[in-house]
Enzyme design. Structure first.
Site: not given
Lengths: 252, 213
Positions: A130, A11
């Site tokens: 997601d 990330d």
């Protein structure tokens, strides 16, 4: 024989590596290029950068991180986060990314996936989904880091994205992400069995057994994890050896 | 001594060029790498690399659109015999024709056709994506030092089938044998991505840079 892939994910925020629990409470922990170099040397099968602040901010730090990584790492690199148009994709590919992962923009404009696949080829268009469980056997697609419900059924959405030309689905369980309790196997299996394109399982890896579960029971052909590798809990080689021991074909 | 990478609007040329530079540096082979969309630059090439991702027809049209490029390619590769490496769709374009969405003629340098992958096991995912093992059918200087069963990174939904078995150099198993490497004379094409195949890929590229067919 085709090998199942182990993909460490970094990330990235403002060109630096962070990793959060449920996408908040971020801890700054390093330079993406040095991390990428380690994963490359350890035999990661691919590498994934997720730019988590991608909103409207200056993306030059991201392009720079991608460019420096691609100069050193000769393995497939997927970059996602904040991709809004084909120009964003083109810039990432020119910086050295091999695939780009599209999430929110696919939901707001599904035709964008078709346009991108036609322009750059399906092989470089990953659609990130997601999903959160909303009822037994039902999962809904969320965007904006899990904050915004879309009303879309995750399995139907995966099928639609495959039809639109996505080359791969990166499937993250928002219920499991950051929990270290393992992938949402039921979700993963339902999506993987519903489409012909590969599914990367993501969200919730805490142990090496979880990786085995994602492939053996979830029918994913790749597993993505961040924290367990990033904080050195396990090395890529440990993951590969564990998968091999469980009878899953991996590249050692 | 210049290796020319042909830019015809297809895909990630930066990674191919970087891998060529790295392999050149590490092996002490020919150094200069030029990414170009000018046919004239091709005429000064010592070696030629044709990359390519996406759909066969798009790539074919993209190549045809570069003024003078096909003529220049024929001149330096077919007439002057300089070493040529096709990568992924750049390899598929060597075939007589491709059957992806529509039937389109290829360069016709390797007799054969490009058609959809149809694995014997319907559960196998399409595209064929990831690391798979090379099965060598014969020796080739560009594969020197690369073991049988070495892993390479593939991503494709279509494959070339060579009409002449002599042109088939290596295959990969994906619900049946799939062409991984083809070649004849000074021409070699690889379905996988050497620029993404870590040490194996860099080895192949270094071999190509030293190859004297």
């Amino acid at each position: 024989m085709l090998k199942m892939r182990v993909i460490p994910c970094l990330d990235v925020k403002d060109g630096r590596v962070v990793k959060g629990v449920n996408f908040v409470d971020l801890i700054d922990a390093g330079d993406p290029v040095s991390q990428a170099r380690i994963y490359d040397a350890e035999g990661a099968d691919e590498l994934c950068f997720l730019d988590i602040t991608a909103s409207a901010e200056d993306r030059s730090t991201l392009y720079d991180a991608v460019r420096r990584t691609a100069e050193e790492c000769f393995m497939p690199l997927t970059v996602g986060g904040g991709i809004r148009n084909t120009d964003d994709i083109r810039k990432l590919l020119l910086a050295g990314a091999d695939k780009t992962s599209i999430n929110t923009t696919a939901v707001s404009n599904p035709d964008f996936v078709r346009e991108a696949a036609e322009k750059f080829g399906s092989q470089c268009i990953v659609v990130a989904i997601d999903a959160k469980q909303t009822a037994p056997g039902k999962w809904e697609v969320f965007t904006h880091g899990g904050r915004r419900a879309t009303g879309l059924d995750a399995i139907d959405w995966a099928k639609r994205m495959a039809e639109m030309g996505a080359g791969e689905i990166l499937l993250t369980s928002m219920d499991r992400d950051g929990t270290k309790s393992g992938f949402d196997i039921a979700l993963t299996q339902k999506v993987a069995d519903a489409i012909r394109i590969p599914v990367i399982a993501s969200g919730g890896v805490g142990t090496l057994d979880h990786l085995v579960d994602g492939i053996r029971d979830g029918h994913a052909t790749a597993v993505l994890a961040a924290s367990i590798f990033h904080f050195g809990t396990y090395r890529i080689a440990d993951a590969k050896a564990h998968l091999a021991q469980a009878g899953i074909p991996v590249r050692l | 001594m210049t290796t020319v990478v042909i830019d015809y609007g297809s895909g990630n040329l930066r990674s191919a060029a970087k891998a060529l530079e790295r392999a050149a540096r590490e092996s002490g082979a020919d150094g200069r790498v030029l990414v170009t969309n000018h046919a004239d630059s091709l005429r000064g090439a010592t070696r030629v690399v044709l990359p390519g991702v996406g759909a066969f027809a798009d790539c074919r049209r993209g190549l045809a659109k570069v003024p003078g490029m096909e003529e220049a390619l024929k001149q330096v590769v077919l007439k002057e015999g300089r070493p040529f490496l096709g990568i992924c769709v750049g390899m598929q374009l060597l075939a007589d024709r491709g059957r992806e969405f529509e039937t389109v003629d290829g360069l016709g340098w390797i007799k054969g056709e490009v058609a959809p992958l149809v694995p014997s096991d319907p559960k196998l995912k399409i595209p064929h994506m990831g690391w798979n093992q090379l099965q060598m059918h014969r020796k080739h200087p560009v594969l020197d030092g690369i073991e049988n069963d070495a892993h390479a990174y593939f991503v494709h939904s279509y494959a070339l089938t060579a009409a002449d078995p002599k042109d088939l150099i290596a295959t990969v198993d994906y619900g049946g044998a799939v062409t991984a490497v083809v070649g004849r004379d000074n021409i070699i094409g690889v379905q996988f991505h050497p620029e993404k195949s870590q040490a194996t890929g860099l080895k192949l590229i270094a071999n190509f840079l030293r190859w004297k067919p």
